[in-house]
Design a protein around this motif. Structure first.
Motif, PDB file in Angstrom:
ATOM      1  N   HIS A  21      10.448 -61.744  -4.541  1.00  0.00           N
ATOM      2  CA  HIS A  21      10.780 -60.953  -5.727  1.00  0.00           C
ATOM      3  C   HIS A  21      10.472 -61.810  -6.953  1.00  0.00           C
ATOM      4  O   HIS A  21      10.820 -62.994  -6.989  1.00  0.00           O
ATOM      5  CB  HIS A  21      12.255 -60.549  -5.716  1.00  0.00           C
ATOM      6  CG  HIS A  21      12.575 -59.580  -4.632  1.00  0.00           C
ATOM      7  ND1 HIS A  21      12.976 -59.970  -3.384  1.00  0.00           N
ATOM      8  CD2 HIS A  21      12.521 -58.231  -4.609  1.00  0.00           C
ATOM      9  CE1 HIS A  21      13.175 -58.904  -2.627  1.00  0.00           C
ATOM     10  NE2 HIS A  21      12.903 -57.831  -3.347  1.00  0.00           N
ATOM     11  N   TYR A  22       9.826 -61.204  -7.941  1.00  0.00           N
ATOM     12  CA  TYR A  22       9.389 -61.973  -9.103  1.00  0.00           C
ATOM     13  C   TYR A  22       9.344 -61.105 -10.355  1.00  0.00           C
ATOM     14  O   TYR A  22       9.346 -59.878 -10.283  1.00  0.00           O
ATOM     15  CB  TYR A  22       8.014 -62.597  -8.846  1.00  0.00           C
ATOM     16  CG  TYR A  22       6.907 -61.572  -8.685  1.00  0.00           C
ATOM     17  CD1 TYR A  22       6.092 -61.248  -9.765  1.00  0.00           C
ATOM     18  CD2 TYR A  22       6.679 -60.933  -7.477  1.00  0.00           C
ATOM     19  CE1 TYR A  22       5.081 -60.309  -9.636  1.00  0.00           C
ATOM     20  CE2 TYR A  22       5.677 -59.996  -7.336  1.00  0.00           C
ATOM     21  CZ  TYR A  22       4.879 -59.685  -8.415  1.00  0.00           C
ATOM     22  OH  TYR A  22       3.889 -58.755  -8.289  1.00  0.00           O
ATOM     23  N   TYR A  23       9.300 -61.783 -11.498  1.00  0.00           N
ATOM     24  CA  TYR A  23       9.113 -61.150 -12.803  1.00  0.00           C
ATOM     25  C   TYR A  23       7.783 -61.613 -13.363  1.00  0.00           C
ATOM     26  O   TYR A  23       7.497 -62.807 -13.364  1.00  0.00           O
ATOM     27  CB  TYR A  23      10.202 -61.579 -13.788  1.00  0.00           C
ATOM     28  CG  TYR A  23      11.595 -61.191 -13.400  1.00  0.00           C
ATOM     29  CD1 TYR A  23      12.046 -59.891 -13.573  1.00  0.00           C
ATOM     30  CD2 TYR A  23      12.467 -62.135 -12.870  1.00  0.00           C
ATOM     31  CE1 TYR A  23      13.343 -59.537 -13.228  1.00  0.00           C
ATOM     32  CE2 TYR A  23      13.755 -61.788 -12.525  1.00  0.00           C
ATOM     33  CZ  TYR A  23      14.191 -60.492 -12.705  1.00  0.00           C
ATOM     34  OH  TYR A  23      15.465 -60.145 -12.359  1.00  0.00           O
ATOM     35  N   ARG A  24       6.985 -60.678 -13.853  1.00  0.00           N
ATOM     36  CA  ARG A  24       5.748 -61.062 -14.552  1.00  0.00           C
ATOM     37  C   ARG A  24       6.060 -61.292 -16.014  1.00  0.00           C
ATOM     38  O   ARG A  24       6.978 -60.684 -16.575  1.00  0.00           O
ATOM     39  CB  ARG A  24       4.704 -59.958 -14.412  1.00  0.00           C
ATOM     40  CG  ARG A  24       4.132 -59.909 -13.021  1.00  0.00           C
ATOM     41  CD  ARG A  24       3.069 -58.898 -12.852  1.00  0.00           C
ATOM     42  NE  ARG A  24       2.326 -58.628 -14.087  1.00  0.00           N
ATOM     43  CZ  ARG A  24       1.276 -57.864 -14.141  1.00  0.00           C
ATOM     44  NH1 ARG A  24       0.828 -57.289 -13.067  1.00  0.00           N
ATOM     45  NH2 ARG A  24       0.660 -57.646 -15.274  1.00  0.00           N
ATOM     46  N   LEU A  30      11.102 -56.009 -15.398  1.00  0.00           N
ATOM     47  CA  LEU A  30      10.732 -55.299 -14.181  1.00  0.00           C
ATOM     48  C   LEU A  30      10.658 -56.274 -13.007  1.00  0.00           C
ATOM     49  O   LEU A  30       9.811 -57.165 -12.977  1.00  0.00           O
ATOM     50  CB  LEU A  30       9.371 -54.608 -14.375  1.00  0.00           C
ATOM     51  CG  LEU A  30       8.843 -53.788 -13.221  1.00  0.00           C
ATOM     52  CD1 LEU A  30       9.778 -52.624 -12.914  1.00  0.00           C
ATOM     53  CD2 LEU A  30       7.455 -53.256 -13.548  1.00  0.00           C
ATOM     54  N   GLN A  32       9.589 -57.217  -9.412  1.00  0.00           N
ATOM     55  CA  GLN A  32       8.510 -56.769  -8.545  1.00  0.00           C
ATOM     56  C   GLN A  32       8.606 -57.470  -7.201  1.00  0.00           C
ATOM     57  O   GLN A  32       9.296 -58.475  -7.048  1.00  0.00           O
ATOM     58  CB  GLN A  32       7.169 -57.035  -9.215  1.00  0.00           C
ATOM     59  CG  GLN A  32       7.058 -56.273 -10.519  1.00  0.00           C
ATOM     60  CD  GLN A  32       5.681 -56.340 -11.107  1.00  0.00           C
ATOM     61  OE1 GLN A  32       4.686 -56.281 -10.406  1.00  0.00           O
ATOM     62  NE2 GLN A  32       5.618 -56.470 -12.424  1.00  0.00           N
ATOM     63  N   LEU A  33       7.887 -56.927  -6.217  1.00  0.00           N
ATOM     64  CA  LEU A  33       7.957 -57.428  -4.844  1.00  0.00           C
ATOM     65  C   LEU A  33       6.561 -57.724  -4.323  1.00  0.00           C
ATOM     66  O   LEU A  33       5.637 -56.936  -4.487  1.00  0.00           O
ATOM     67  CB  LEU A  33       8.631 -56.394  -3.941  1.00  0.00           C
ATOM     68  CG  LEU A  33       8.616 -56.662  -2.442  1.00  0.00           C
ATOM     69  CD1 LEU A  33       9.477 -57.863  -2.105  1.00  0.00           C
ATOM     70  CD2 LEU A  33       9.096 -55.441  -1.687  1.00  0.00           C
ATOM     71  N   PHE A  34       6.427 -58.885  -3.668  1.00  0.00           N
ATOM     72  CA  PHE A  34       5.206 -59.266  -2.972  1.00  0.00           C
ATOM     73  C   PHE A  34       5.612 -59.657  -1.556  1.00  0.00           C
ATOM     74  O   PHE A  34       6.580 -60.403  -1.374  1.00  0.00           O
ATOM     75  CB  PHE A  34       4.535 -60.453  -3.675  1.00  0.00           C
ATOM     76  CG  PHE A  34       3.285 -60.931  -3.014  1.00  0.00           C
ATOM     77  CD1 PHE A  34       2.085 -60.292  -3.223  1.00  0.00           C
ATOM     78  CD2 PHE A  34       3.309 -62.025  -2.160  1.00  0.00           C
ATOM     79  CE1 PHE A  34       0.921 -60.734  -2.609  1.00  0.00           C
ATOM     80  CE2 PHE A  34       2.161 -62.475  -1.544  1.00  0.00           C
ATOM     81  CZ  PHE A  34       0.961 -61.828  -1.764  1.00  0.00           C
TER      82      PHE A  34
END
Length: 89
Positions: A21-24, A30, A32-34
């Protein structure tokens, strides 16, 4: 499954999945998931930590959390009994 994957399993590698899980930087509100998946060695996970180090150096995103799942066994595929008769001539 490739021959390389089987050899790696025999050497002790097991399928490892990581939810990252990360934030750009351009969308900091938001989450986000990778999903990353590779054969790796527990409990040190050198391939996963090498990937996370690459992420830290090269990707403009802030990690929020990493959840790891690791399959620890080589086992036969599942089979089930089928009611019936097959004639082979």
């Amino acid at each position: 499954m490739s021959r390389r994957d089987v050899i790696r399993q025999l050497e002790g590698h097991r399928l490892t999945t990581a939810e990252i899980h990360y934030y750009r930087l351009d969308a900091p509100s938001l989450l986000q998931l990778f999903v990353w998946q590779e054969y790796d060695l527990a409990p040190d996970f050198p391939a996963l930590f090498a990937f996370l180090e690459h992420w830290r150096r090269e990707i403009e995103a802030t990690l929020h959390s990493v959840r790891i799942s690791h399959d620890g066994m080589i086992r036969p595929t599942e089979s089930r009994a089928v009611d019936g008769v097959i004639d082979i001539q």
